[in-house]
Design a protein around this motif. Sequence first.
Motif, PDB file in Angstrom:
ATOM      1  N   HIS A   1      12.801   3.373  -6.495  1.00 63.56           N
ATOM      2  CA  HIS A   1      12.752   2.844  -5.138  1.00 63.56           C
ATOM      3  C   HIS A   1      11.325   2.612  -4.647  1.00 63.56           C
ATOM      4  CE1 HIS A   1      16.936   3.800  -5.638  1.00 63.56           C
ATOM      5  NE2 HIS A   1      17.100   2.776  -4.806  1.00 63.56           N
ATOM      6  N   VAL A   2      10.361   3.250  -5.264  1.00 70.53           N
ATOM      7  CA  VAL A   2       8.960   2.885  -5.027  1.00 70.53           C
ATOM      8  C   VAL A   2       8.729   1.464  -5.548  1.00 70.53           C
ATOM      9  CG1 VAL A   2       6.585   3.351  -5.753  1.00 70.53           C
ATOM     10  CG2 VAL A   2       8.025   5.219  -4.953  1.00 70.53           C
ATOM     11  N   LEU A   3       9.257   1.166  -6.731  1.00 68.14           N
ATOM     12  CA  LEU A   3       9.147  -0.197  -7.260  1.00 68.14           C
ATOM     13  C   LEU A   3       9.865  -1.191  -6.367  1.00 68.14           C
ATOM     14  CD1 LEU A   3       9.599   0.424 -11.096  1.00 68.14           C
ATOM     15  CD2 LEU A   3       7.490  -0.140  -9.874  1.00 68.14           C
ATOM     16  N   ALA A   4      11.008  -0.785  -5.813  1.00 73.20           N
ATOM     17  CA  ALA A   4      11.735  -1.654  -4.895  1.00 73.20           C
ATOM     18  C   ALA A   4      10.899  -1.942  -3.648  1.00 73.20           C
ATOM     19  CB  ALA A   4      13.070  -1.030  -4.503  1.00 73.20           C
ATOM     20  N   ILE A   5      10.241  -0.923  -3.116  1.00 69.32           N
ATOM     21  CA  ILE A   5       9.374  -1.122  -1.945  1.00 69.32           C
ATOM     22  C   ILE A   5       8.257  -2.105  -2.290  1.00 69.32           C
ATOM     23  CG2 ILE A   5       7.685   0.004  -0.424  1.00 69.32           C
ATOM     24  CD1 ILE A   5       9.541   2.524  -0.552  1.00 69.32           C
ATOM     25  N   PHE A   6       7.676  -1.964  -3.460  1.00 65.89           N
ATOM     26  CA  PHE A   6       6.616  -2.874  -3.888  1.00 65.89           C
ATOM     27  C   PHE A   6       7.132  -4.317  -3.963  1.00 65.89           C
ATOM     28  CE2 PHE A   6       4.313  -5.094  -7.287  1.00 65.89           C
ATOM     29  CZ  PHE A   6       3.024  -5.051  -6.759  1.00 65.89           C
ATOM     30  N   LEU A   7       8.273  -4.497  -4.590  1.00 63.56           N
ATOM     31  CA  LEU A   7       8.830  -5.852  -4.738  1.00 63.56           C
ATOM     32  C   LEU A   7       9.239  -6.451  -3.395  1.00 63.56           C
ATOM     33  CD1 LEU A   7      10.847  -5.325  -8.021  1.00 63.56           C
ATOM     34  CD2 LEU A   7       8.699  -6.587  -7.729  1.00 63.56           C
ATOM     35  N   VAL A   8       9.778  -5.629  -2.517  1.00 67.35           N
ATOM     36  CA  VAL A   8      10.108  -6.126  -1.182  1.00 67.35           C
ATOM     37  C   VAL A   8       8.823  -6.511  -0.447  1.00 67.35           C
ATOM     38  CG1 VAL A   8      11.074  -5.520   1.077  1.00 67.35           C
ATOM     39  CG2 VAL A   8      12.329  -4.955  -1.002  1.00 67.35           C
TER      40      VAL A   8
ATOM     41  N   LEU B   1       1.982   9.322  -6.035  1.00 68.72           N
ATOM     42  CA  LEU B   1       2.597  10.605  -5.727  1.00 68.72           C
ATOM     43  C   LEU B   1       3.742  10.904  -6.693  1.00 68.72           C
ATOM     44  CD1 LEU B   1       2.885  13.073  -3.835  1.00 68.72           C
ATOM     45  CD2 LEU B   1       4.428  11.664  -2.449  1.00 68.72           C
ATOM     46  N   THR B   2       4.527   9.890  -7.002  1.00 66.55           N
ATOM     47  CA  THR B   2       5.657  10.076  -7.904  1.00 66.55           C
ATOM     48  C   THR B   2       5.194  10.491  -9.297  1.00 66.55           C
ATOM     49  OG1 THR B   2       6.924   8.438  -6.658  1.00 66.55           O
ATOM     50  CG2 THR B   2       7.712   8.965  -8.868  1.00 66.55           C
ATOM     51  N   VAL B   3       4.160   9.849  -9.787  1.00 65.11           N
ATOM     52  CA  VAL B   3       3.616  10.229 -11.101  1.00 65.11           C
ATOM     53  C   VAL B   3       3.110  11.670 -11.052  1.00 65.11           C
ATOM     54  CG1 VAL B   3       1.785   9.756 -12.782  1.00 65.11           C
ATOM     55  CG2 VAL B   3       3.076   7.862 -11.770  1.00 65.11           C
ATOM     56  N   ALA B   4       2.426  12.033  -9.980  1.00 64.21           N
ATOM     57  CA  ALA B   4       1.904  13.395  -9.863  1.00 64.21           C
ATOM     58  C   ALA B   4       3.035  14.423  -9.801  1.00 64.21           C
ATOM     59  CB  ALA B   4       1.015  13.508  -8.616  1.00 64.21           C
TER      60      ALA B   4
ATOM     61  N   LYS C   1       0.826  -1.205   0.000  1.00 70.84           N
ATOM     62  CA  LYS C   1       0.000   0.000   0.000  1.00 70.84           C
ATOM     63  C   LYS C   1       0.863   1.259   0.000  1.00 70.84           C
ATOM     64  CE  LYS C   1      -4.177  -1.827   2.138  1.00 70.84           C
ATOM     65  NZ  LYS C   1      -5.087  -1.726   3.299  1.00 70.84           N
ATOM     66  N   LEU C   2       1.956   1.227   0.751  1.00 69.18           N
ATOM     67  CA  LEU C   2       2.889   2.354   0.752  1.00 69.18           C
ATOM     68  C   LEU C   2       3.441   2.581  -0.649  1.00 69.18           C
ATOM     69  CD1 LEU C   2       4.656   4.479   2.241  1.00 69.18           C
ATOM     70  CD2 LEU C   2       6.318   2.633   2.598  1.00 69.18           C
ATOM     71  N   ALA C   3       3.843   1.507  -1.310  1.00 73.33           N
ATOM     72  CA  ALA C   3       4.373   1.612  -2.670  1.00 73.33           C
ATOM     73  C   ALA C   3       3.319   2.179  -3.623  1.00 73.33           C
ATOM     74  CB  ALA C   3       4.864   0.250  -3.163  1.00 73.33           C
ATOM     75  N   ALA C   4       2.079   1.750  -3.471  1.00 72.82           N
ATOM     76  CA  ALA C   4       1.006   2.254  -4.335  1.00 72.82           C
ATOM     77  C   ALA C   4       0.796   3.754  -4.116  1.00 72.82           C
ATOM     78  CB  ALA C   4      -0.286   1.488  -4.078  1.00 72.82           C
ATOM     79  N   ALA C   5       0.774   4.177  -2.859  1.00 76.37           N
ATOM     80  CA  ALA C   5       0.586   5.602  -2.560  1.00 76.37           C
ATOM     81  C   ALA C   5       1.771   6.423  -3.071  1.00 76.37           C
ATOM     82  CB  ALA C   5       0.404   5.800  -1.059  1.00 76.37           C
ATOM     83  N   LEU C   6       2.977   5.951  -2.806  1.00 76.93           N
ATOM     84  CA  LEU C   6       4.166   6.665  -3.267  1.00 76.93           C
ATOM     85  C   LEU C   6       4.269   6.652  -4.789  1.00 76.93           C
ATOM     86  CD1 LEU C   6       6.881   5.566  -0.680  1.00 76.93           C
ATOM     87  CD2 LEU C   6       5.817   7.820  -0.904  1.00 76.93           C
ATOM     88  N   GLY C   7       3.812   5.568  -5.416  1.00 74.79           N
ATOM     89  CA  GLY C   7       3.823   5.496  -6.874  1.00 74.79           C
ATOM     90  C   GLY C   7       2.921   6.552  -7.487  1.00 74.79           C
TER      91      GLY C   7
END
Length: 128
Positions: free
Chosen positions: A51-58, A16-19, A8-14
């Motif tokens: 690193h958002v993708l890294a958080i998702f994969l972790v 945010l990153t696009v925005a 969920k953190l990765a999704a929220a940060l993802g």
Amino acid sequence: MNYLSSIKLAAALGGLTVAVGAFGAHGLAAILEEHGRTATFETAVKYQFYHVLAIFLVGLLQAKVPENKLLNGSIYAFMLGILIFSGSLYILSLTGITWLGAITPLGGLAFIAGWIMVFFGAKHKLGQ
């Protein structure tokens, strides 16, 4: 942090990153050009997204080995890296305050620490 929280953190940060990337490309273009920092801003967005993708994969790894402290620590290291590395580059890009470039490598060290934790966390728990 459990796997669901990490994902969920990765999704929220993802999102945010696009925005942030879109806002930088469109709404902040004049300011970034004025400071000559368009490429710096783009670097901040790229490293944040990596690193958002890294958080998702972790997070997916955490689903397999839920009590792995090294994987959990890597999430925090990646978040710290995003805050310091990308955050300092964003501020530098928008304000032109060049001394912020001196703290950017600390964020890079946090990224490296996160990847080292993933390496040892995967080696220790997943390889068994």
